[in-house]
Design an enzyme around this catalytic site. Structure first.
Site, short mmCIF file in Angstrom:
data_model
loop_
_atom_site.label_atom_id
_atom_site.label_comp_id
_atom_site.label_asym_id
_atom_site.label_seq_id
_atom_site.Cartn_x
_atom_site.Cartn_y
_atom_site.Cartn_z
N LEU A 1 12.57 4.08 -8.34
CA LEU A 1 12.10 2.69 -8.31
C LEU A 1 13.11 1.77 -7.64
CD1 LEU A 1 10.86 2.37 -12.03
CD2 LEU A 1 9.64 3.32 -10.09
N THR B 1 18.89 -0.51 2.43
CA THR B 1 18.76 -0.03 1.05
C THR B 1 17.56 0.88 0.91
OG1 THR B 1 19.69 -2.09 0.24
CG2 THR B 1 18.53 -0.76 -1.37
N ALA C 1 8.20 4.92 -5.73
CA ALA C 1 7.54 3.62 -5.88
C ALA C 1 7.33 3.02 -4.50
CB ALA C 1 8.42 2.69 -6.71
N TYR D 1 9.94 -5.02 5.05
CA TYR D 1 9.83 -4.39 3.73
C TYR D 1 8.70 -3.35 3.75
CZ TYR D 1 8.73 -3.84 -1.20
OH TYR D 1 8.45 -3.30 -2.43
N LYS E 1 9.17 0.72 3.31
CA LYS E 1 8.51 1.50 2.25
C LYS E 1 7.55 2.53 2.86
CE LYS E 1 9.32 1.13 -1.46
NZ LYS E 1 10.48 1.70 -2.21
#
Ligand code: UDP
Length: 355
Positions: free
Chosen positions: A34, A53, A75, A107, A111
């Site tokens: 997560l 990150t 996640a 973002y 992901k």
């Protein structure tokens, strides 16, 4: 809130510290990954941190999951659907992204790369992964520091401050109770039919943000009014929001019989109650520090009665140190990059031999 649980261990470390992660993964049965840079405000403010990150963390997790043959739940996010207008969003649908000059989309892309990487480890090396796309998860103790509308509006309503609604408030979101998300994660990681699959985890009813603000004010019994804040002031010039975001959860329902347990008003009532408790717990500290400030002011204005002008004034004793706050700027001040010793840990360690 679970620090006292005998089987809970907390390690405060950067997920990119591979030496520490190696040890932790070797000790665990499964990984719920997560850890990520999230929150639209943070993403817009610090896009380098977001990209680095999210990509590096997942690389570390996937390498170690392969080494120790661990199950991994990744996640992901509803953001990966981007600006798609094909509602409700289905897991296999095409994605519609904005241009790379708009940092908000970094973002979603980071992901999406995490998803690609996890699916590739599954395909090439047989690592048992499952991907969850979360849709605006909410619950008590959620921070509003990096964006996140509900904790902000609930806090504002309880404090009697204006409710900041970005844009014209017609954009819509569906909010998911954190307990439902946790239940889905536990069921999915155990389910053999979930390996190598992507699932939407969300609620199928959505609401316009302006209506959400009105609902929060009503449930909090607050007289706070709405304040419309243009997107360029809230985030940055040229900011693009997603107008609507709603999941198709039939895949999740079919596999684990998932049903959202709470509707929005019930979620909001619990979050508002939590914000009230937080505010009440701050009240005595605020009163104490006001009293201390008044004491200092009185000492400073009192006649000197011959005392040295350099005599230190009274200062309130330092507050007890709380646990370190979650950091989001780890790369620059990470001291223990190559150390296998976590910088801060709490609770018993539970060791299980590698499978
Ligand atoms: N938003 C708002 N006021 C706030 C924070 C957010 O109106 O104080 C809006 C935001 O612009 C977005 C929606 O609420 O349209 C949901 O924002 P959040 O950051 O919670 O999640 P997002 O869906 O953007 O990832």
């Amino acid at each position: 809130h679970i620090f006292k649980h005998p089987q809970f261990q907390f390690v405060y470390e950067d997920i990119r510290n591979e030496a520490v992660m190696d040890r932790l993964v070797s000790e665990c049965d499964a990984i719920y990954h997560l850890a990520a840079a999230v929150g639209v405000e943070l993403i817009v403010r610090d896009p380098v941190h977001t990209i680095e990150t999210n990509l590096v963390a997942s690389e570390v997790v996937m390498r170690l999951a392969r080494r120790y043959r661990r199950k991994v739940l990744i996640a992901s996010t509803s953001e990966v659907y981007g600006k798609s207008a094909e509602l409700p969003f289905r897991e296999g649908a095409d994605r519609v992204m904005g241009p790379t000059i708009k940092s908000r989309w970094s973002y979603a892309e980071s992901k999406a790369m995490d998803e690609f990487l996890a699916l590739a480890y599954h395909k090439q090396f047989g690592v048992p992964i499952v991907i969850c796309r979360f849709f605006n998860t909410v619950g008590p103790r959620q921070t509003g520091t990096y964006g996140m509308v509900i904790p902000r509006l609930a806090r504002q309503a309880v404090a009697g401050q204006p409710l900041t609604v970005y844009g014209d408030g017609t954009q819509r979101r569906s909010f998911t109770w954190v307990g439902d998300v946790v239940g889905a994660m536990l069921a999915l990681i155990e389910h053999p039919g979930a390996a190598g699959e992507v699932f939407n985890v969300g609620h199928t009813r959505d609401i316009a943000i302006a209506d959400l603000a009105r609902m929060i004010a009503r449930l909090a019994n607050s007289s706070s009014a709405l304040r419309l804040v243009p997107f360029e002031r809230a985030y940055e010039a040229g900011f693009e929001d997603m107008q609507r975001r709603m999941p198709d959860i039939s895949k999740l329902q079919a596999l684990i019989n998932y049903r959202p347990s709470l509707d929005l008003p019930e979620m909001l009532q619990r979050i508002i109650a939590h914000e009230r408790r937080v505010m009440a717990s701050h009240a005595p500290h605020a009163a104490a520090s006001q009293a201390a400030a008044a004491h200092v002011a009185r000492s400073a204005s009192a006649p000197s009665s011959g005392s040295s002008p350099h005599r230190p004034r009274w200062h309130p004793p330092p507050a007890p140190r709380p646990p370190p706050p979650p950091r989001y700027n780890a790369p620059r001040d990470c001291q223990a990059e190559n150390s296998a010793t976590p910088r801060w840990s709490r609770g018993p360690s539970r060791r299980t031999p590698p499978a």
